[in-house]
Design an enzyme around this catalytic site. Structure first.
Site, PDB file in Angstrom:
ATOM      1  N   CYS A 118      -7.608   1.058   2.813  1.00  0.00           N
ATOM      2  CA  CYS A 118      -7.238   0.426   3.941  1.00  0.00           C
ATOM      3  C   CYS A 118      -5.631   0.838   4.152  1.00  0.00           C
ATOM      4  CB  CYS A 118      -7.447  -0.920   4.254  1.00  0.00           C
ATOM      5  SG  CYS A 118      -9.318  -1.556   4.721  1.00  0.00           S
ATOM      6  N   HIS A 259      -2.186  -4.678   8.891  1.00  0.00           N
ATOM      7  CA  HIS A 259      -3.471  -3.821   8.842  1.00  0.00           C
ATOM      8  C   HIS A 259      -3.961  -5.159   9.303  1.00  0.00           C
ATOM      9  CE1 HIS A 259      -7.558  -3.141   7.464  1.00  0.00           C
ATOM     10  NE2 HIS A 259      -7.325  -4.052   6.263  1.00  0.00           N
ATOM     11  N   ASN A 289     -12.044  -5.339  11.923  1.00  0.00           N
ATOM     12  CA  ASN A 289     -11.595  -4.134  10.835  1.00  0.00           C
ATOM     13  C   ASN A 289     -12.082  -2.948  11.026  1.00  0.00           C
ATOM     14  OD1 ASN A 289     -10.352  -3.273   8.489  1.00  0.00           O
ATOM     15  ND2 ASN A 289     -10.808  -4.906   7.031  1.00  0.00           N
TER      16      ASN A 289
END
Length: 332
Positions: A118, A259, A289
């Site tokens: 990520c 994030h 997410n």
């Protein structure tokens, strides 16, 4: 030192692309043993966007790219390089980057993917800034894009409730005179924890077989509690050190773009830095997410909603499989 040298580099435009389909927590509760309350309490997520069958990462990436180009007023012909942070490419090769280059018509651009979990978009953004600062490139398109939904085990409530699909893109170029632009970046990895988030099978380590398919090894697997502990242990001290080395103070940061993985992580890290969690832009409640896409989507939304404006100092930070993590600071 994490400070950028050479030419100043500025953010010129942003864009996003989201699938039309929205999957709610209530719908998920009819698929796996979960509930809206359980998901919101542990993650902060209410809904997420899910790609339709046949809608690929390169499709969302190209759509976000075209919107960012339009916002920046930069023609695709002026792009020198395309970097795509992704964990869910259409295929391992060709990569998403070259496909986007063809889709948007950027004839002189190089293109490649950056795979760092990520954190991939933060890694790619740092590479883009470095390339422009050094004079190798003038304009770079950086994209974070994911269609992770086909890689999720929709029978595993520990993973399928977390993720959504989407793409975010930014255009970078030389900063106008007197503009501070990108200030610093720091990228880290701790490979001894590489087994916390994995896609076990399908490559050289575990080629596809009847055994790997039966074992559901072609889906994302995550040791959620261990990831939570890792991030809360590492990120506060890392960000404090990053600010000190960048000659910045937490009080100067107008907004933090994290994030978008877990609301409890965002709140917990900021409180340990003595920062009001309200200074973090959060959109995971309606997006989930989106992995490497999350920070670019959040940045775009914060600008569009005028949470951020010209001259604001931003710190963007992420973490992901590897385990990787990083941060980048810039003024809009």
């Amino acid at each position: 030192m994490p400070l950028f040298g050479g030419r100043r580099v500025a953010l010129l435009g942003t864009g996003i692309a989201l699938p039309d389909r929205i999957l709610t927590n209530d719908e998920l509760s009819r698929m796996v043993d979960t509930s809206d309350a359980w998901i919101q309490e542990r993650t902060g997520i209410r809904v997420r966007h899910i790609a339709e069958p046949g809608q690929l990462t390169s499709d969302l990436a190209a759509e976000a790219a075209e919107r960012a180009l339009s916002a920046a007023g930069i023609p695709a012909e002026s792009i020198d390089m395309i970097l795509v942070g992704t964990n869910s490419p259409d295929t391992l090769f060709p990569g998403v980057g070259p496909k986007v280059q063809g889709k948007i018509g950027a004839p002189k651009a190089g293109a490649c993917d950056v795979q760092a979990g990520c954190t991939g978009s933060i890694y790619a953004l740092s590479m883009a800034v470095t390339g422009i600062a050094s004079g190798i490139w003038n304009h770079v398109l950086v994209i974070g894009a994911e269609v992770l939904s086909p890689l999720l085990d929709w029978e595993d409530r520990n993973t399928c409730v977390l993720f959504g699909d989407g793409a975010g893109a930014v255009i970078l170029g030389p900063a106008p005179e007197g503009t501070r632009g990108f200030i610093s970046a720091d990228l880290r990895a701790e490979g001894e924890f590489h087994d916390l988030i994995t896609l076990p099978a399908g490559m050289a380590q575990r080629p596809a077989s009847l055994e790997t398919v039966a074992g559901r090894e072609h889906y994302v697997q995550m040791k959620g509690n261990d990831v939570f502990k890792f991030v809360n242990r590492k990120l506060p001290a890392f960000l404090k050190d990053f600010l000190e080395k960048s000659d910045l103070k937490a009080s100067e940061v107008a907004n933090w773009i994290f994030h978008q993985a877990n609301l409890r992580i965002i709140d917990g890290v900021l409180r340990r830095l003595d920062v009001d969690p309200a200074k973090a832009y959060v959109d995971l409640d309606h997006l989930g997410n989106t992995s490497a896409a999350s920070v670019f989507i959040a940045l775009h939304e914060a600008v569009e909603e005028k949470v951020l404006g010209r001259g604001d100092l931003v710190v963007m930070t992420s973490f992901g499989a590897g385990m990787t993590y990083g941060a980048i600071a810039f003024e809009l």
